[in-house]
Structures are given as structure tokens and as C-alpha cells.
Design an enzyme around this catalytic site. Structure first.
Site, PDB file in Angstrom:
ATOM      1  N   SER A 188     -20.118  38.861   3.404  1.00 17.92           N
ATOM      2  CA  SER A 188     -20.338  39.426   2.078  1.00 17.92           C
ATOM      3  C   SER A 188     -21.647  40.192   2.063  1.00 17.92           C
ATOM      4  O   SER A 188     -22.541  39.933   2.866  1.00 17.92           O
ATOM      5  CB  SER A 188     -20.405  38.299   1.058  1.00 17.92           C
ATOM      6  OG  SER A 188     -21.528  37.487   1.364  1.00 17.92           O
ATOM      7  N   LYS A 189     -21.693  41.126   1.121  1.00 16.11           N
ATOM      8  CA  LYS A 189     -22.905  41.934   0.923  1.00 16.11           C
ATOM      9  C   LYS A 189     -24.119  41.060   0.687  1.00 16.11           C
ATOM     10  O   LYS A 189     -25.228  41.388   1.059  1.00 16.11           O
ATOM     11  CB  LYS A 189     -22.712  42.749  -0.369  1.00 16.11           C
ATOM     12  CG  LYS A 189     -22.311  44.153  -0.179  1.00 16.11           C
ATOM     13  CD  LYS A 189     -22.656  45.026  -1.350  1.00 16.11           C
ATOM     14  CE  LYS A 189     -22.086  44.578  -2.689  1.00 16.11           C
ATOM     15  NZ  LYS A 189     -21.432  45.614  -3.444  1.00 16.11           N
TER      16      LYS A 189
END
Ligand code: GLU
Length: 499
Positions: free
Chosen positions: A258-259
């Protein structure tokens, strides 16, 4: 369907993500390996979130990586290439409308007039009964009269696909045999909203069918969608393509990448001086291996060797250190001119940020490559490594100048005698690393100093840093005059420091 046709179908709702780049690469490699065709199709139906800027980021990012497609739009807003166009879903609306009409006419889909309140009440009832949500089928068997009456009253139905009972089975080329009972798909699902917008499961299948896609190679997050897609392919009377679901890319803590926890945008890697050869090489190894110890492979070598048999089932942990290591390996392989050219924007950035005062010319840079190329983990490290060469007024931090075991007086003494030694021993004619080292070692020995301390003081005096390329190469790169001037300046800076 004999020809291999594969595709990447990015949605331009965010910048090019590592996962999308990896999926694109695997599709590209599979097409190259099998002599097939690789298609890029833009899934731009999410009008609210799609932007031309993201489209641009995705297309230029893939071009930059060298992942070329045979069919599809070449640039953001640009023309399509290929016989199956258009390759933007927003331009394919009639095709979805036609397929929807066809399913409706054959009663494989039906209009659903359930209100949001009714659906919400169904959801709550399932929740209360501890059952997974599913459509209850309220509109599945409305008579033609009831439908007509609803339409006449101005209601517009969403279109639901009738999920036939039974087990959906397929042989995934990565995961093996998969079986899912259609009962667990949540009931008949909406394929076109009441406002006429076609939804993902539907458009992806209509397009894959229309574009004669032979293999759907995509992330494992889509595995649970595949039974729905298979049912739709069958309903549309089209052969079902082969599927290969690629392992998820994981953060180091094994959660889905994930970012928030990892850097995910390809453009950020580019900005940090990762080079395309290394990124492509690394992405290929995110879930695939050669089956041998070999790990440094170019795009062409990968194209010749890639196969789906060696794609792993388990998640692929993103290992930034391995990427940096590969990046260093690939930087070492670059031709001098190529490396110089690639370093230029990073030096410009150093200049723009005021960290250096001038840009070296290509010849100067070429002379430095022997000490730089081996030591760069990323192109953006060039400033840290040798930026001191292009600083006019270097003022080393006095606290750094004094080695741990020394005090200011010893450092002054050390630097002053080193300066004399350098000025006396080495003439202006030659100024070579192997001429500089022996007299300075002899000096340390004569004075009872640890060589490392003396060298560290000199290093900080002339570069402002404690970690640099080898000291004598550094002095040579600086040249005699600047070396002496920087030693003078450091001695001066230390005069006011007590001790
Ligand atoms: N737009 C979808 C995605 O990027 C495509 C999924 C697919 O390949 O079917 O996840």
C-alpha cells in the site's frame, strides 16, 4: 483462437503503480516469449476519478520502462493503434449497450427495480442472520406486464446478470485448479446501473471477448472476480480465455502493498534515480524466478526466458534493499556516455537546490566515473558522493572536522602538517593518488597518530563529509590548488575552536 493476445487494462485513476507495472511487464514478457500480441486498454469508465494526467503518468511510465504495447493508445489523449479499437472504454459504450441488450433479450439478464432502501434492508437482514450479503432475487421473475408498468411510471431498472446455479471451475495457470460454487457469488449481480453506466465485471468481459484476449494475466486480487467473468463469457457465447493470477505484492510486514507503507508510484522511483533496467529486472523477479541462481537479466533476456510455470503462488514481498542492490549493479553496467547523460538531470537538481555552485562538464564527469560508477546505489546519490567538487565555498562543520580521538589542537596540527607534506612532496606537475598516500602515512607514523584519524580529518576538511570515495582519488579529483586551499580554510575554521 490460436493467437496469443494479452492485455493490461489500467484505470487512469492514479499514477502508475508498481503492481500495474509488474502486471504489464508479465503480460509483455509473455507476449514476447510466445510471439503474441500485447494490448493496452484504458479502463476509463470511472469518469469522476480518471484524469488525463494519470493517463499520461501511466503511459509515459510504461514507455520509460521499455514495456511497449502492440495495440492501444500510444500517448495520453493520443491516437489508437491496432485493429480492435477503440482501446478506451469510454469510446466503447455502444458495444456494452449492445451486449446488454443481447443478454436481456435472451433473459440472461433482467431489469431490477429494487430501491436503495430495499437493498439496504436485505443487507441488514442478512447481517442479522449472520449470512453473507446476496441479492434476494426480488426482480428476477417479474412478468412482462409488471416491468412495462414500472417503466411506464418512469422507473429505470438496473440490469442484473442471472447467475446460473452450479460450480464454476477453471485451471488457473498459476494457481492450478480453482472451483467456486456460484451460490457464493452474492446472487445475481448488477452489470449496468439504472443510469446506463456499465460496470467493471461486464465491460472487462465484453472487451476481452471483443479483443479476442487469449490469456488474462492479472493480480490475484481479481481471482474472486474470475467466476463472474467466466459466467459472462459463456453467456456472451464466447470462448473463455485462460487465466493466470499473479501473486500479490506485499509490504515487508506481509500486508498487501500500500501507498501508506511502501513507495508505490513508479515516477517516485524514477525521481530517486532508479534506472529502468534495474526496475524492470526487479519487477520481473517480483513473483517470478528463472529457476536458477541468475538474477541479473535485461528486458531482452527476460523476454527470451519468461514463463508462467515459474510464477510463484505465494505473495511477493517488496524488498527495497534488493532493488537498490540491483540498481547499483545495473548502474555499473552502463556505458560512460549513457551514465553521464543520465546523471545530468540529477546534477541539475543539485544546482537548482543550491547544493552545488556549478555543473561539471561531461568531460569532467567522465574523469570521475572510475570513482563514481562503482559507488552509486542510485543516480540521485551523485550529489552526496561527489557534489563537494562543485561547491565554491566549502565550510566543513568544525564538529565534524575533529576526529573522535582527537581534539581541535591536534586536528589543527594534523591538517597543517598534512598541508605542508602535500605542498612539499607533490609538485604541481603530477598529482597522483599513489604519490600522495606514502608521505601522509609516514607523517602519521612519525607523529604517533592513527592513520585513520589523520585521513578522516583531511577527508572532512576537503569534502565536508565523513563518507566519500577513497581519500586520495578525492584529492586528485579536487586538484592540488583546491586541496591546499580547503586545508587552509579548515585550519582557519578551527582556530576559534577551543582545545
Ligand atoms: N482495471 C483493472 C485493474 O487495473 C483491470 C483488471 C483486469 O485486468 O481485469 O485492476
Amino acid at each position: 483462437m490460436t493467437e496469443t493476445r494479452v492485455r493490461i487494462a489500467p484505470s487512469p485513476t492514479g499514477p502508475l503503480h508498481i503492481g500495474t507495472a509488474r502486471t504489464a511487464l508479465f503480460n509483455y514478457l509473455f507476449a514476447r516469449r510466445t510471439g503474441g500480441t500485447f494490448i493496452l486498454r484504458l479502463e476509463d469508465t470511472d469518469v469522476a476519478r480518471s484524469t488525463v494526467a494519470f493517463e499520461e503518468d501511466i503511459l509515459t511510465g510504461l514507455h520509460w520502462l521499455g514495456i511497449q504495447w502492440d495495440e492501444g493508445p500510444d500517448s495520453a489523449g493520443g491516437e489508437d493503434r491496432g485493429p480492435y479499437g477503440p482501446y478506451r472504454q469510454m469510446q466503447r459504450r455502444e458495444r456494452y449497450d449492445e451486449a446488454a441488450r443481447d443478454l436481456l433479450a435472451r433473459d440472461l439478464a433482467y431489469p431490477c427495480y429494487c430501491t436503495a432502501e430495499e437493498l439496504e434492508a436485505d443487507r441488514k437482514a442478512h447481517e442479522a442472520a449472520h449470512e453473507p450479503p446476496r441479492y434476494v432475487g426480488r426482480c428476477a421473475n417479474l412478468t412482462a406486464e409488471t416491468r412495462a408498468a414500472k417503466e411506464a411510471s418512469g422507473l429505470r431498472g438496473a440490469l442484473r446478470f442471472r447467475v446460473p446455479p452450479g460450480v464454476v471451475a477453471f485451471d488457473d495457470l498459476v494457481r492450478g485448479h480453482v472451483e467456486i460454487d456460484a451460490f457464493n457469488l452474492g446472487g445475481d449481480f448488477v452489470i449496468v446501473r439504472s443510469d446506463g453506466t456499465p460496470l467493471y465485471h461486464f465491460v472487462v468481459v465484453v472487451d476481452d471477448a471483443a479483443m479476442d484476449i487469449s490469456h488474462v494475466i492479472r493480480g490475484e486480487d481479481h481471482l474472486s472476480n474470475t467466476p463472474k467473468h467466466i459466467l459472462l463469457f459463456r453467456a456472451l457465447g464466447h470462448d473463455v480465455p485462460a487465466f493466470a493470477h499473479l501473486p500479490l505484492i506485499l509490504n515487508p510486514d506481509r500486508t498487501k502493498m500500500s501507498k501508506r507503507k511502501s513507495q508505490t508510484a513508479i515516477s517516485d522511483y524514477l525521481a530517486q534515480g532508479f534506472i529502468r533496467e534495474a526496475l524492470v529486472n526487479y519487477l520481473a523477479l517480483l513473483g517470478w524466478s528463472t529457476g536458477t541462481e541468475e538474477e541479473i537479466l535485461s528486458l531482452d533476456e527476460l523476454s527470451a526466458r519468461f514463463d508462467l510455470e515459474h510464477v510463484q503462488k505465494g505473495g511477493a514481498v517488496f524488498d527495497r534493499e534488493r532493488l537498490e542492490w540491483l540498481n547499483g549493479q545495473w548502474i555499473r553496467k552502463l556505458e560512460p556516455d549513457d551514465l553521464i547523460e543520465r546523471l545530468e538531470p540529477f546534477l541539475q537538481r543539485e544546482l537548482d537546490a543550491g547544493r552545488i555552485d556549478r555543473l561539471p562538464d561531461p568531460e569532467e564527469l567522465r574523469g570521475l566515473l572510475p570513482i563514481v560508477q562503482e559507488r552509486l546505489p542510485r543516480l540521485d546519490a551523485v550529489g552526496d558522493l561527489v557534489g563537494f567538487l562543485w561547491v565554491d565555498d566549502l565550510r566543513p562543520d568544525p564538529a565534524l572536522l575533529v576526529p573522535k580521538r582527537w581534539d581541535a589542537a591536534t586536528t589543527r596540527d594534523g591538517l597543517a602538517t598534512a598541508r605542508e607534506t602535500i605542498a612539499a612532496t607533490v609538485g604541481a606537475v603530477t598529482f597522483e593518488a599513489d604519490e600522495l598516500e606514502p608521505p601522509l602515512r609516514a607523517l602519521a607514523e612519525a607523529r604517533g597518530w592513527k592513520v585513520g584519524d589523520l585521513f578522516m580529518a583531511i577527508r572532512v576538511a576537503v569534502t565536508g563529509r565523513t563518507a566519500t570515495p577513497p581519500l586520495f582519488d578525492t584529492l586528485v579529483a579536487l586538484g592540488r590548488d583546491r586541496t591546499l586551499a580547503r586545508l587552509d580554510r579548515a585550519i582557519e575554521l578551527l582556530t576559534d575552536v577551543p582545545g
